[in-house]
Design a protein around this motif. Structure first.
Motif, short mmCIF file in Angstrom:
data_model
loop_
_atom_site.label_atom_id
_atom_site.label_comp_id
_atom_site.label_asym_id
_atom_site.label_seq_id
_atom_site.Cartn_x
_atom_site.Cartn_y
_atom_site.Cartn_z
N PRO A 1 21.05 -18.14 -32.65
CA PRO A 1 20.32 -19.23 -33.32
C PRO A 1 18.95 -18.75 -33.80
N PRO A 2 18.46 -19.32 -34.89
CA PRO A 2 17.13 -18.94 -35.38
C PRO A 2 16.05 -19.43 -34.43
N SER A 3 14.93 -18.69 -34.32
CA SER A 3 13.84 -19.13 -33.43
C SER A 3 12.99 -20.18 -34.11
N LYS A 4 13.01 -20.19 -35.45
CA LYS A 4 12.27 -21.22 -36.19
C LYS A 4 12.92 -21.39 -37.57
N ALA A 5 12.49 -22.42 -38.29
CA ALA A 5 13.12 -22.71 -39.58
C ALA A 5 12.46 -21.92 -40.72
N LEU A 6 11.16 -22.18 -40.96
CA LEU A 6 10.50 -21.62 -42.15
C LEU A 6 9.80 -20.30 -41.85
N PHE A 7 9.98 -19.35 -42.73
CA PHE A 7 9.26 -18.06 -42.67
C PHE A 7 8.41 -17.96 -43.92
N ASP A 8 7.08 -18.04 -43.73
CA ASP A 8 6.21 -18.14 -44.91
C ASP A 8 5.26 -16.96 -45.06
N GLU A 9 5.57 -15.83 -44.42
CA GLU A 9 4.65 -14.68 -44.49
C GLU A 9 4.42 -14.22 -45.92
N ARG A 10 5.41 -14.42 -46.79
CA ARG A 10 5.28 -13.91 -48.16
C ARG A 10 4.99 -15.05 -49.16
N ALA A 11 4.47 -16.17 -48.67
CA ALA A 11 4.21 -17.31 -49.55
C ALA A 11 3.50 -16.84 -50.82
N PRO A 12 3.84 -17.33 -51.99
CA PRO A 12 4.72 -18.48 -52.25
C PRO A 12 6.22 -18.17 -52.24
N LEU A 13 6.62 -17.03 -51.69
CA LEU A 13 8.06 -16.80 -51.51
C LEU A 13 8.39 -17.19 -50.07
N TYR A 14 9.48 -17.91 -49.90
CA TYR A 14 9.81 -18.42 -48.57
C TYR A 14 11.24 -18.07 -48.19
N GLU A 15 11.48 -17.99 -46.89
CA GLU A 15 12.84 -17.83 -46.37
C GLU A 15 13.04 -18.84 -45.26
N TRP A 16 14.29 -19.22 -45.04
CA TRP A 16 14.63 -20.16 -43.97
C TRP A 16 15.58 -19.49 -42.98
N PHE A 17 15.37 -19.75 -41.70
CA PHE A 17 16.29 -19.33 -40.64
C PHE A 17 16.55 -17.82 -40.66
N LYS A 18 15.52 -17.09 -41.07
CA LYS A 18 15.67 -15.65 -41.32
C LYS A 18 16.11 -14.87 -40.07
N ASP A 19 15.61 -15.27 -38.89
CA ASP A 19 15.94 -14.44 -37.72
C ASP A 19 17.21 -14.93 -36.99
N GLY A 20 17.93 -15.89 -37.59
CA GLY A 20 19.23 -16.27 -37.01
C GLY A 20 20.31 -15.32 -37.51
N GLN A 21 21.40 -15.24 -36.76
CA GLN A 21 22.57 -14.45 -37.21
C GLN A 21 23.72 -15.43 -37.35
N VAL A 22 24.46 -15.30 -38.45
CA VAL A 22 25.45 -16.34 -38.78
C VAL A 22 26.48 -15.76 -39.73
N ASN A 23 27.63 -16.43 -39.86
CA ASN A 23 28.58 -16.04 -40.89
C ASN A 23 29.07 -17.30 -41.62
N ALA A 24 29.00 -17.28 -42.94
CA ALA A 24 29.34 -18.48 -43.73
C ALA A 24 30.83 -18.78 -43.65
N CYS A 25 31.67 -17.75 -43.67
CA CYS A 25 33.12 -17.98 -43.64
C CYS A 25 33.52 -18.55 -42.28
N TYR A 26 32.89 -18.06 -41.23
CA TYR A 26 33.19 -18.59 -39.90
C TYR A 26 32.92 -20.09 -39.87
N ASN A 27 31.77 -20.48 -40.44
CA ASN A 27 31.41 -21.90 -40.43
C ASN A 27 32.29 -22.74 -41.35
N ALA A 28 32.78 -22.13 -42.43
CA ALA A 28 33.59 -22.88 -43.39
C ALA A 28 35.06 -22.92 -42.98
N VAL A 29 35.51 -21.96 -42.19
CA VAL A 29 36.95 -21.87 -41.92
C VAL A 29 37.25 -21.73 -40.42
#
Ligand code: COA
Ligand code: AMP
Length: 631
Positions: free
Chosen positions: A30-58
């Motif tokens: 699971p991600p430790s936090k939602a928003l990663f703003d170190e490179r603002a105005p470029l942003y990332e979400w849930f960057k430190d989580g590990q996940v697979n989209a196909c696993y979640n979809a199927v």
């Protein structure tokens, strides 16, 4: 909780709001936090989580007891085929395809271009990439070789997955020759291609480069889901901008999963198990978010429809599919309803079907005109919800969120900003305008999860196109206003993008094609109103001096050239030969003024116009082809 409470809860604590929503996703870590703003105005979400989209979809649905539920219904009035694929079958098919791709060297981070029509194998190809952490880039079948080549050169795919053909009413779309042509044109060459051979046309394969979809999976180990970080690109989807070079919108995996899962209940009001149908195409963002990922992540049944609103075989097709498959929530473009309404104004076809499963209709892709909404409300007797979004955002910016609260509908407005989006109308200096005043529609940064973090290989262009004009905001490219109740009204684009039958096209790209014709000295393409397609492209050309060739011949060549270079989807059929184009004294073509003349609207010629008499010539030329029309 009603809409206001949910929106306020987000505004007060966005981090908590999105971390709560993230619980709807199965994370490897699971991600430790939602928003990663170190490179603002470029942003990332849930960057430190590990996940697979196909696993979640199927896979997770199979593990949680939905294995026998139908995941995909393929309904193709064009080929007279219907087929259902359960979640367990989908898991097996996708794992095998992913295994075969991996055996040929496709790995996490590699790009794979997909060029396929509306068949379930297109969804399987997308999911197989997601399973491996490979980044897919689906190219719409209505684009020609040249457009495909541009995308191949930008994405540099290791592999391309295509079908032998697509089927348009009365016409076979020869995908394979288009693909071969694109690979010839492109500088980058894929390592290999996988071709799904359809019964309607078996394509010739290039020895050593092309593999048959079925054959190449034989005897290969199925692949497991590969974990990726939350900011790993799930896909790249190219969309039209101001110039001929399309923009490669990146979708990061973590935010995409969280936002789509959240939207299925809160916006579309479906619970897992219900049948959801988006009548779009996998080549567009609607197809990515709401034919493939959204419904599957949420455990719904999704429909893959290979047909048209009319003519396959009639204007009752939509209603047949809804009644036959018990569709609860239906999503389409206003232009599709306009086409149906034109053929069946009284809704006689609706009466032939039991439509009791249908609870709501959603419209997007272009402005929903009040007439179309009222017609649909009357004929279907369910809420008809206009909602506004873009390829860039991946899910709705503004909607009437039926799963939270059914707000009053205001015709002409896609309703209110969804949690995650603070939408404002700004003046030229970037100051928020009072309610009701027209301005540039912008969204306060950061954009929510699921929206684009960047453009592929083009960070500078990303910043310049979206973030520079109004610091602190994302510039949507749409103009409009917000009323005193917070309802958003989207009226027009502020750039050279036009919307033809719900398809986003660049007039700049078309002008580049027109200008490449040897007899054309100067040109302009505009998008006047059209009663069916919303807008149509219309080209003006000034020819080189001293030409003796018949104009009709040149015009036909230009129409053909656009079809060859961009594709049939451009729907470019109208060209006018004029002596001169209206310009300002500094040489800027007055496209906006030309649109107003074509639409029959009042206008004031700009003070800087070089020669006002040219406007009369333009009006006369337009009159000859029936503009302003009744649109
Ligand atoms: N592959 C190849 N060609 C395609 C194509 C595809 N996937 N999709 C469309 N085309 C072609 C069409 O065959 C047509 O070619 P033609 O010039 O030979 O007739 C051309 O592109 C223009 O197509 P389109 O704009 O769809 O117009 P149409 O006249 O065929 O149909 C509508 C009009 C309104 C019925 C149709 O545009 C429609 O269904 N629109 C809904 C769009 C939609 O759902 N958009 C999704 C956004 S959410
Ligand atoms: P696309 O990226 O193809 O989804 O196109 C996005 C553009 O389509 C938006 O920027 C708008 O110009 C237009 N659009 C999409 N949905 C709506 C809507 N509901 N109302 C008005 N315009 C819309």
């Amino acid at each position: 909780m009603g809409y206001s409470q949910v929106y306020d809860a987000w505004k007060q604590d966005p981090e908590k709001f999105w971390m709560d929503a993230a619980q709807g996703i199965d994370w490897v870590t699971p991600p430790s936090k939602a928003l990663f703003d170190e490179r603002a105005p470029l942003y990332e979400w849930f960057k430190d989580g590990q996940v697979n989209a196909c696993y979640n979809a199927v896979d997770r649905h199979v593990e949680n007891g939905r294995g026998e539920q139908t995941a995909l219904i393929y309904d193709s009035p064009i080929t007279h085929t219907k087929r259902e694929i359960s979640y367990v079958e989908l898991r097996n098919r996708v794992a095998n395809l992913a295994g075969a791709l991996r055996a040929k060297g496709v790995e996490k981070g590699d790009r794979v271009v997909i060029y396929m029509p509306m068949i379930p194998e297109a969804i399987e190809a997308m999911l197989a990439c997601a399973r491996l952490g490979a980044v897919h880039s689906v190219v719409f079948g209505g684009f020609a070789s040249n457009e495909l080549a541009v995308r191949i050169d930008d994405a540099k795919p290791k592999a391309i997955i295509a079908a032998s053909c697509g089927l348009e009413p009365g016409r076979v779309v020869h995908y394979k020759p288009l693909l071969d042509g694109a690979i010839d044109l492109a500088t980058h060459k894929p390592d290999f291609c996988v071709i799904f051979q359809r019964e309607q046309e078996v394509a010739e394969l290039v020895e050593g480069r092309d593999f048959n979809w079925h054959g190449f999976q034989y005897g290969v180990e199925p692949a497991e889901c590969v974990p990726v970080s939350g900011d790993h690109p799930a896909y790249i989807l190219y969309t039209s901008g101001t110039t001929g070079a399309p923009k490669g919108v990146i979708r990061s995996t973590g935010g995409h999963l969280v936002a789509l899962n959240w939207s299925m209940k809160n916006v579309y009001n479906v619970d897992p198990g219900a049948v959801f149908w988006a009548a779009s195409d996998v080549g567009w963002v609607v197809g990515h978010s709401y034919i493939c990922y959204g419904p599957l992540i949420h455990g719904n049944t999704s429909i893959v429809f290979e047909g048209k609103p009319i003519g396959t075989p009639d204007a009752g097709t939509f209603w047949r599919v809804i009644s036959e498959h018990n569709v609860k929530s239906f999503f389409t473009a206003p232009t599709a309803f306009r086409a149906v309404k034109r053929e069946d104004p009284n809704g006689d076809f609706v009466k032939k079907y039991d439509m009791s499963s249908l609870k709501a209709v959603y419209l997007a892709g272009e402005r929903a005109d009040p007439d179309t909404i009222v017609w649909a409300q009357e004929k279907l007797n369910v809420p008809v919800i206009d909602h506004w979004w873009q390829t860039e955002t991946g899910w709705a910016i503004a909607a009437n969120p039926l799963g939270i609260e059914e707000l009053p509908v205001k015709l002409g407005s896609p309703s209110v900003a969804l949690p995650g989006y603070q939408v404002e109308a700004l003046d030229e200096g970037g100051h928020p305008l009072p309610a009701g005043e027209l301005g540039a529609i912008a969204i306060k940064l950061p954009l929510p999860p699921g929206t684009l973090p960047n453009l592929w290989n083009a960070e500078e262009r990303f910043v310049k196109s979206y973030l520079s004009h109004f610091p602190g905001y994302y510039e949507t490219g749409d103009a409009g206003y917000i009323d005193e109740d917070g309802y958003v009204y989207i009226m027009a684009r502020t750039d050279d993008v036009i919307n033809v039958a719900g398809h986003r096209l660049s007039t700049g790209a078309m002008e580049e094609v027109l200008a490449s014709h040897p007899d054309v000295a100067e040109c302009a393409v505009i998008g006047p109103k059209d009663s069916l397609k919303g807008q149509v492209p219309l080209g003006f050309v000034c020819l080189n001096a001293g030409l003796e060739r018949p104009h009709d011949e040149i015009k036909a060549e230009i129409v053909k050239l656009v079809r060859e270079k961009i594709g049939p989807v451009a729907a470019f059929k109208l060209v006018l030969v004029v002596d001169r184009l209206p310009k300002t004294r500094s040489g800027k073509i007055l496209r906006g003024t030309m649109v107003k003349i074509a639409d029959g609207e009042d206008f004031k010629a700009p003070a800087t116009i070089d020669d006002p008499a040219i406007l009369d010539e333009i009006r006369e030329a337009l009159g000859e082809i029936g503009f302003p029309s009744a649109a």
